[in-house]
Structure formats: C-alpha cells, structure tokens
Enzyme design. Structure first.
Site, short mmCIF file in Angstrom:
data_model
loop_
_atom_site.label_atom_id
_atom_site.label_comp_id
_atom_site.label_asym_id
_atom_site.label_seq_id
_atom_site.Cartn_x
_atom_site.Cartn_y
_atom_site.Cartn_z
N SER A 1 11.91 0.44 0.96
CA SER A 1 11.97 1.44 -0.12
C SER A 1 13.37 1.39 -0.73
O SER A 1 14.32 0.97 -0.06
CB SER A 1 11.74 2.84 0.46
OG SER A 1 12.07 3.84 -0.49
N TYR B 1 12.45 9.79 6.70
CA TYR B 1 11.96 8.65 5.92
C TYR B 1 13.11 7.70 5.57
O TYR B 1 13.02 6.49 5.78
CB TYR B 1 11.29 9.17 4.64
CG TYR B 1 10.68 8.12 3.75
CD1 TYR B 1 9.46 7.54 4.08
CD2 TYR B 1 11.29 7.72 2.57
CE1 TYR B 1 8.86 6.58 3.26
CE2 TYR B 1 10.71 6.77 1.74
CZ TYR B 1 9.49 6.21 2.08
OH TYR B 1 8.91 5.27 1.26
P1 NDP Z 1 -0.17 4.92 0.67
O1 NDP Z 1 -0.10 6.25 1.32
O2 NDP Z 1 -1.25 4.66 -0.30
O3 NDP Z 1 -0.19 3.75 1.75
C1 NDP Z 1 0.30 3.84 3.04
C2 NDP Z 1 -0.76 3.27 3.96
O4 NDP Z 1 -0.28 3.24 5.32
C3 NDP Z 1 -2.03 4.12 3.93
O5 NDP Z 1 -3.16 3.30 3.84
C4 NDP Z 1 -1.95 4.83 5.28
O6 NDP Z 1 -3.20 5.26 5.77
C5 NDP Z 1 -1.34 3.74 6.12
N1 NDP Z 1 -0.88 4.24 7.40
C6 NDP Z 1 -0.22 5.39 7.67
N2 NDP Z 1 0.02 5.52 8.96
C7 NDP Z 1 -0.51 4.42 9.56
C8 NDP Z 1 -0.60 3.98 10.90
N3 NDP Z 1 -0.09 4.70 11.90
N4 NDP Z 1 -1.22 2.80 11.16
C9 NDP Z 1 -1.76 2.07 10.14
N5 NDP Z 1 -1.71 2.44 8.86
C10 NDP Z 1 -1.08 3.60 8.57
O7 NDP Z 1 1.24 4.74 -0.03
P2 NDP Z 1 1.97 3.44 -0.63
O8 NDP Z 1 1.00 2.37 -0.90
O9 NDP Z 1 2.81 3.91 -1.72
O10 NDP Z 1 2.92 3.04 0.59
C11 NDP Z 1 3.01 1.74 1.13
C12 NDP Z 1 4.42 1.50 1.61
O11 NDP Z 1 5.29 1.48 0.48
C13 NDP Z 1 4.96 2.58 2.55
O12 NDP Z 1 5.68 1.96 3.60
C14 NDP Z 1 5.89 3.39 1.67
O13 NDP Z 1 6.93 3.98 2.38
C15 NDP Z 1 6.40 2.29 0.75
N6 NDP Z 1 6.96 2.79 -0.50
C16 NDP Z 1 6.16 3.37 -1.46
C17 NDP Z 1 6.74 3.82 -2.62
C18 NDP Z 1 5.94 4.47 -3.70
O14 NDP Z 1 6.54 4.99 -4.65
N7 NDP Z 1 4.62 4.47 -3.65
C19 NDP Z 1 8.17 3.71 -2.88
C20 NDP Z 1 8.90 3.06 -1.83
C21 NDP Z 1 8.31 2.62 -0.68
P3 NDP Z 1 -3.60 6.81 5.49
O15 NDP Z 1 -3.65 6.96 4.01
O16 NDP Z 1 -4.91 6.94 6.16
O17 NDP Z 1 -2.54 7.64 6.14
#
Ligand code: NDP
Length: 256
Positions: A144, A157
């Site tokens: 991030s 975070y």
């Molecule tokens: P989402 O919430 O759509 O995606 C995150 C995914 O991780 C979800 O599918 C979630 O499942 C899954 N997840 C959470 N906990 C677990 C676990 N214990 N085991 C397996 N899977 C898990 O958000 P993003 O696509 O935006 O996020 C993806 C990555 O990008 C993250 O690491 C986030 O920190 C990073 N990021 C995103 C930004 C943004 O602006 N969108 C900016 C900077 C970084 P569930 O939904 O069921 O919890």
C-alpha cells in the site's frame, strides 16, 4: 501471452484487486489458484465463478492466510493440480479503523496476522516449492502507499504494510541466489470493496479525489497490469522494489 503455462497463486482473489490480478493472469495464459477466505459463501461463489471464466485451468481454494495449516494445504493443492508453482501474489488484506488510544490487542493482532504473518507464511510455503523446483519464481506483495505514508486511525494497517516493505526487501536479498524475484506493488486509492465507505459517500469521495493528482480512483485492472509485468520474464532483473500505482498520490504535498 506473457505468462503462458505459468502457475500462479493469488490470495484474497474473490474480490477487488486480487480478483483482477487472477483474471488478468489467466488471460495471459497462467493457471491460477484463486484463494478465498473461509466461512464466506459469497466469496466461495465468486472464486468458483472466476475460475469458470478462465480460458486456462484454475482452482478455487478456501484458506485463511493467517493459518499456517491452511496455507500449506493451499500450496500443496496448487502443486497437486498443476505440478508446480511459479508465482505467488500476497494480496489478501484487511484494515480496521481505530484511534490509537482505543486500539485493542485483538484488533491489532488480527490485522497483523492477516496482512503480515499471512504474507510471510504464503511466501515461505511458495518459496520452498520454488527452491525445490530449481527454476526460480516470483513473489509479489500487494502492499500500500501506507507502507510509507501515515494514515491516522489506521496504525495497525500502516504497521503491517511498512513491515511488508522491509520483509520484501529482505526476501529479495535472501532469495536472489534462487532466482526468485521479490517485489511490492503499492496501490493508492483503488475502487474496491475495502473503500466502500468512501465510494458510497459523495462528500468523502470529493475530498479523497482532491488529494489525487490523476483526479480519480484507480481501477483494480490498473494494479493487475503491474502485477503481470512483475510476474513475467520482463521483470527478470527487477527485485527488491516497490511499484506505486497511485495516480501520483504519494507525490502530493498540501502546504496550504
Ligand atoms: P478487498 O477487500 O476487495 O480484498 C481483500 C481480499 O482479501 C478479500 O477478498 C478478503 O476476503 C480477503 N481476505 C481477508 N482476510 C483474509 C484471510 N484471512 N485469508 C484469505 N483472504 C482474506 O480489497 P482490495 O482488493 O482493495 O484489497 C486487496 C489488497 O490491496 C489488500 O492487501 C489491501 O490492503 C491492498 N490495498 C488496497 C487499496 C485500495 O485502495 N483498494 C490501497 C492500498 C492497498 P473478505 O472480503 O471475505 O474479507
């Protein structure tokens, strides 16, 4: 096709950025393990739907990345299905908004367990396979902009993402002799479910966009494009780097 017949595992791939990366990898010819979080029927359905849409082979695997036994089973299932593993994308992540003075141990550990321990254990299990195979590999972290810039109210975070950056740099050095490239992608504000509280609030959205030189949120597919580069042969000599995908957000300095 830039990833023809490569085998990739993408964590948290049932929504948002992970879903876009898995789909794009498949479009580039990779066979993909789509990981989803246990206990969520919508996630399971989305992961299975994604796999059906691939022109290549895919599997949907339920695993909580914060549990070693789940992760080792997931990597074993990937190798059993496709014979090897070439690329692991540590994308799964969560955030909990909490002022530092009210931070509970439980919330702190949950964020660090998923974002940092999860990324470590997936990388370790995948890298052990890559070393056994002897043909190198690619580890990619979806970090991030908050691996570097503060975000008041989100200390756990930010701590997890800052630690990912250092872990990535360390692994880049330790795994270089095995020809495993290790890099970070640092997204800015991307339109995904994690940001739904901003996306659904016009005033918050206006404020957020005003901080982004590019003038809009990013799309998950724009992160996926960088992931394809880092997973491909074009990134052969790239390791230990962070790639910002943030529309200039990290360059923005507001003085007045
Ligand atoms: P989402 O919430 O759509 O995606 C995150 C995914 O991780 C979800 O599918 C979630 O499942 C899954 N997840 C959470 N906990 C677990 C676990 N214990 N085991 C397996 N899977 C898990 O958000 P993003 O696509 O935006 O996020 C993806 C990555 O990008 C993250 O690491 C986030 O920190 C990073 N990021 C995103 C930004 C943004 O602006 N969108 C900016 C900077 C970084 P569930 O939904 O069921 O919890």
């Amino acid at each position: 096709m830039r990833l023809k017949d490569r085998v990739a595992l993408v964590t948290g791939a049932s929504s948002g950025i992970g879903e876009a990366i898995a789909a794009r990898f498949a479009a580039e010819g990779a066979h993909v393990c789509v990981n989803y979080r246990p206990g969520s029927p919508p996630d399971e359905a989305a992961a299975k739907r994604a796999v059906e849409g691939f022109g290549t082979r895919g599997i949907a695997v339920e695993a909580d990345v914060s549990r070693r036994e789940d992760v080792e089973r997931m990597v074993a299932e990937t190798v059993a299905a496709f014979g090897r593993i070439d690329i692991a994308v540590n994308n799964a992540g969560i955030e909990i908004k909490r002022p530092f003075l009210e931070q509970t141990d439980e919330e702190w550990h949950r964020v660090l367990d998923v974002n940092l321990y999860g990324a470590m254990v997936v990388s370790q299990a995948a890298a052990r396979e890559m070393v056994k195979q002897g043909t190198g590999g690619k580890l990619i972290f979806v970090s991030s902009v908050h691996e570097d810039i503060p975000f008041p109210g989100y200390t756990s975070y930010c701590a997890s993402k800052g630690a990912i950056r250092m872990m990535m740099r360390n692994l880049a050095m330790e795994l270089a002799p095995h020809r495993i490239n290790v890099n970070d992608i640092a997204p800015g504000a991307i339109a995904t479910p994690i940001n739904r509280y901003v996306l659904e609030d016009p005033e918050a959205m206006k404020n957020a966009v005003s901080e982004i030189p590019w003038g809009r949120f990013g799309r998950p597919e724009e992160v996926a494009g960088v992931a394809v580069f880092l997973a491909s042969d074009d990134a052969e000599y790239v390791t230990g780097s962070t790639y910002y995908v943030d529309g200039g957000l990290t360059q923005q300095v507001t003085l007045y």
